[in-house]
Write a protein that holds these residues in place. Structure first.
Motif, short mmCIF file in Angstrom:
data_model
loop_
_atom_site.label_atom_id
_atom_site.label_comp_id
_atom_site.label_asym_id
_atom_site.label_seq_id
_atom_site.Cartn_x
_atom_site.Cartn_y
_atom_site.Cartn_z
N SER A 63 0.84 -1.20 0.00
CA SER A 63 0.00 0.00 0.00
C SER A 63 0.87 1.25 0.00
O SER A 63 1.91 1.31 0.67
CB SER A 63 -0.92 0.03 1.23
N LEU A 64 0.44 2.26 -0.74
CA LEU A 64 1.13 3.55 -0.78
C LEU A 64 0.41 4.51 0.18
O LEU A 64 -0.74 4.86 -0.04
CB LEU A 64 1.12 4.12 -2.19
N ILE A 65 1.11 4.91 1.23
CA ILE A 65 0.52 5.75 2.27
C ILE A 65 1.14 7.14 2.20
O ILE A 65 2.36 7.29 2.19
CB ILE A 65 0.76 5.14 3.66
N THR A 66 0.29 8.17 2.15
CA THR A 66 0.74 9.55 2.05
C THR A 66 0.07 10.39 3.12
O THR A 66 -1.16 10.35 3.28
CB THR A 66 0.42 10.14 0.67
N THR A 67 0.86 11.15 3.87
CA THR A 67 0.32 12.05 4.89
C THR A 67 0.48 13.50 4.44
O THR A 67 1.52 13.87 3.91
CB THR A 67 1.04 11.86 6.24
N ALA A 68 -0.55 14.29 4.66
CA ALA A 68 -0.50 15.71 4.31
C ALA A 68 0.19 16.49 5.43
O ALA A 68 0.61 15.91 6.44
CB ALA A 68 -1.92 16.25 4.10
N GLU A 69 0.33 17.80 5.24
CA GLU A 69 0.92 18.64 6.28
C GLU A 69 0.06 18.56 7.55
O GLU A 69 -1.15 18.49 7.49
CB GLU A 69 1.01 20.08 5.82
N LEU A 77 0.89 -3.55 12.95
CA LEU A 77 1.02 -4.81 12.21
C LEU A 77 1.01 -6.02 13.14
O LEU A 77 1.89 -6.89 13.07
CB LEU A 77 2.30 -4.77 11.38
N SER A 78 0.06 -6.05 14.02
CA SER A 78 -0.17 -7.20 14.90
C SER A 78 1.12 -7.65 15.57
O SER A 78 1.74 -6.91 16.33
CB SER A 78 -0.82 -8.32 14.10
N LYS A 79 1.60 -8.86 15.26
CA LYS A 79 2.77 -9.44 15.91
C LYS A 79 4.10 -8.94 15.35
O LYS A 79 5.16 -9.30 15.87
CB LYS A 79 2.71 -10.96 15.81
N LEU A 80 4.06 -8.12 14.30
CA LEU A 80 5.29 -7.63 13.70
C LEU A 80 5.83 -6.37 14.39
O LEU A 80 7.03 -6.21 14.60
CB LEU A 80 5.09 -7.33 12.21
N GLY A 81 4.93 -5.45 14.70
CA GLY A 81 5.31 -4.16 15.26
C GLY A 81 4.42 -3.08 14.69
O GLY A 81 3.24 -3.33 14.37
N ARG A 82 4.95 -1.88 14.51
CA ARG A 82 4.16 -0.81 13.95
C ARG A 82 5.06 0.18 13.20
O ARG A 82 6.26 0.27 13.46
CB ARG A 82 3.36 -0.06 15.03
N VAL A 83 4.43 0.92 12.29
CA VAL A 83 5.11 1.93 11.49
C VAL A 83 4.34 3.24 11.63
O VAL A 83 3.13 3.27 11.40
CB VAL A 83 5.19 1.53 10.00
N GLU A 84 5.05 4.31 12.01
CA GLU A 84 4.42 5.62 12.18
C GLU A 84 4.99 6.59 11.15
O GLU A 84 6.21 6.68 10.99
CB GLU A 84 4.69 6.15 13.59
N LEU A 85 4.10 7.32 10.49
CA LEU A 85 4.51 8.29 9.48
C LEU A 85 4.25 9.70 9.99
O LEU A 85 3.14 10.01 10.45
CB LEU A 85 3.74 8.08 8.17
N ALA A 86 5.26 10.56 9.88
CA ALA A 86 5.13 11.97 10.26
C ALA A 86 4.45 12.74 9.14
O ALA A 86 4.22 12.21 8.04
CB ALA A 86 6.52 12.54 10.56
N PRO A 87 4.11 14.02 9.39
CA PRO A 87 3.50 14.84 8.33
C PRO A 87 4.37 14.93 7.08
O PRO A 87 5.59 14.85 7.15
CB PRO A 87 3.34 16.21 9.01
N SER A 88 3.70 15.10 5.93
CA SER A 88 4.37 15.27 4.63
C SER A 88 5.30 14.11 4.30
O SER A 88 6.45 14.30 3.91
CB SER A 88 5.13 16.60 4.60
N SER A 89 4.80 12.89 4.50
CA SER A 89 5.59 11.69 4.22
C SER A 89 4.91 10.86 3.14
O SER A 89 3.69 10.89 2.98
CB SER A 89 5.77 10.84 5.48
N ASN A 90 5.73 10.09 2.42
CA ASN A 90 5.24 9.25 1.33
C ASN A 90 5.94 7.90 1.41
O ASN A 90 7.14 7.82 1.18
CB ASN A 90 5.49 9.94 -0.01
#
Length: 233
Positions: A63-69, A77-90
């Motif tokens: 999946s392509l995830i994009t965050t605005a300003e 991700l359940s048993k894997l961990g997690r991913v956090e995206l800051a503003p203006s990231s792709n």
């Protein structure tokens, strides 16, 4: 004889249905039938594959995830961990049952994993790798042509071609060549509105002074002894 034949048909049908049900349940329960997915939590404006999303949605691999300003997103991700995206990231995010992969085009991603989860995050400057031997937390940032890696816990690697930098907890590493032109909105390279206004006022004042002098026989007095400039005859 006829009655026995008819009685066997419903029994055979019931047996067939039971077998089909057991087979279907076995297929659905198999690992191959259930694709890995993550739960999305957002604040602000976030898109997944170009579509606006809300918190609580499901994110699938690739999946392509994009965050605005002023917006951010977290994929658990359940048993894997997690991913956090800051503003203006792709970020293009992919994952399997034991690994997390990412292609970070711009912005900042914070990744937290448990032991047994390997990570490979790619930028245009290098690759951040975690071997999965221990729980790891790191932040990778792409800004103005530079990739920076900071490890918070565990150990991560920053691979640049054949060069490998070990980045332990509390350490950082960078790769790439700074390019200020990548950020057209950089205020450091531009004159502020106040500076521009002050410059215009100074220019207007100088013009007014010249006009005043021309209209009053070029007599300008700035204090002290007056200096009179008369036109040559």
């Amino acid at each position: 004889m006829i009655s026995k034949t008819w009685s066997r048909k419903p029994i055979a049908a019931l047996v067939a249905v039971a077998i089909l049900s057991v087979y279907s349940m076995a297929v659905l329960a198999s690992p191959a039938a259930k694709a890995p997915s993550g739960e999305l939590s957002i604040a602000g404006q976030v898109t997944v594959n170009g579509e606006s999303v809300v918190s609580g949605g499901t994110v699938f691999s690739d999946s392509l995830i994009t965050t605005a300003e002023k917006s951010n997103a977290t994929v658990s991700l359940s048993k894997l961990g997690r991913v956090e995206l800051a503003p203006s990231s792709n970020l293009k995010l992919s994952f399997t049952e034991k690994s997390i992969m990412g292609l970070l085009d711009s912005g900042t991603a914070h990744v937290s994993t448990v032991a047994g989860t390997s990570v490979s995050f790619t930028t245009k400057d290098g690759v951040v790798v975690v071997d999965g031997s221990q729980a790891t937390s790191f932040t990778v940032n792409v800004l103005k042509g530079v990739t920076s890696l900071t490890t918070h816990s565990g150990v991560a690697q920053l691979r640049l071609g054949s060069t490998v930098k070990q980045v332990a907890a509390g350490e950082s590493a960078t790769a790439g060549t700074p390019n200020p032109k990548n950020d057209p909105g950089d205020d450091d390279d531009k004159m502020s509105g106040g500076e521009l206004a002050a410059l215009l006022l100074l220019g207007a004042g100088a013009v007014a002074g010249i006009l005043y002098a021309a209209m009053h026989n070029n007599d300008l007095n700035f204090g002290g002894t007056a200096i009179v400039i008369s036109p040559s005859k």
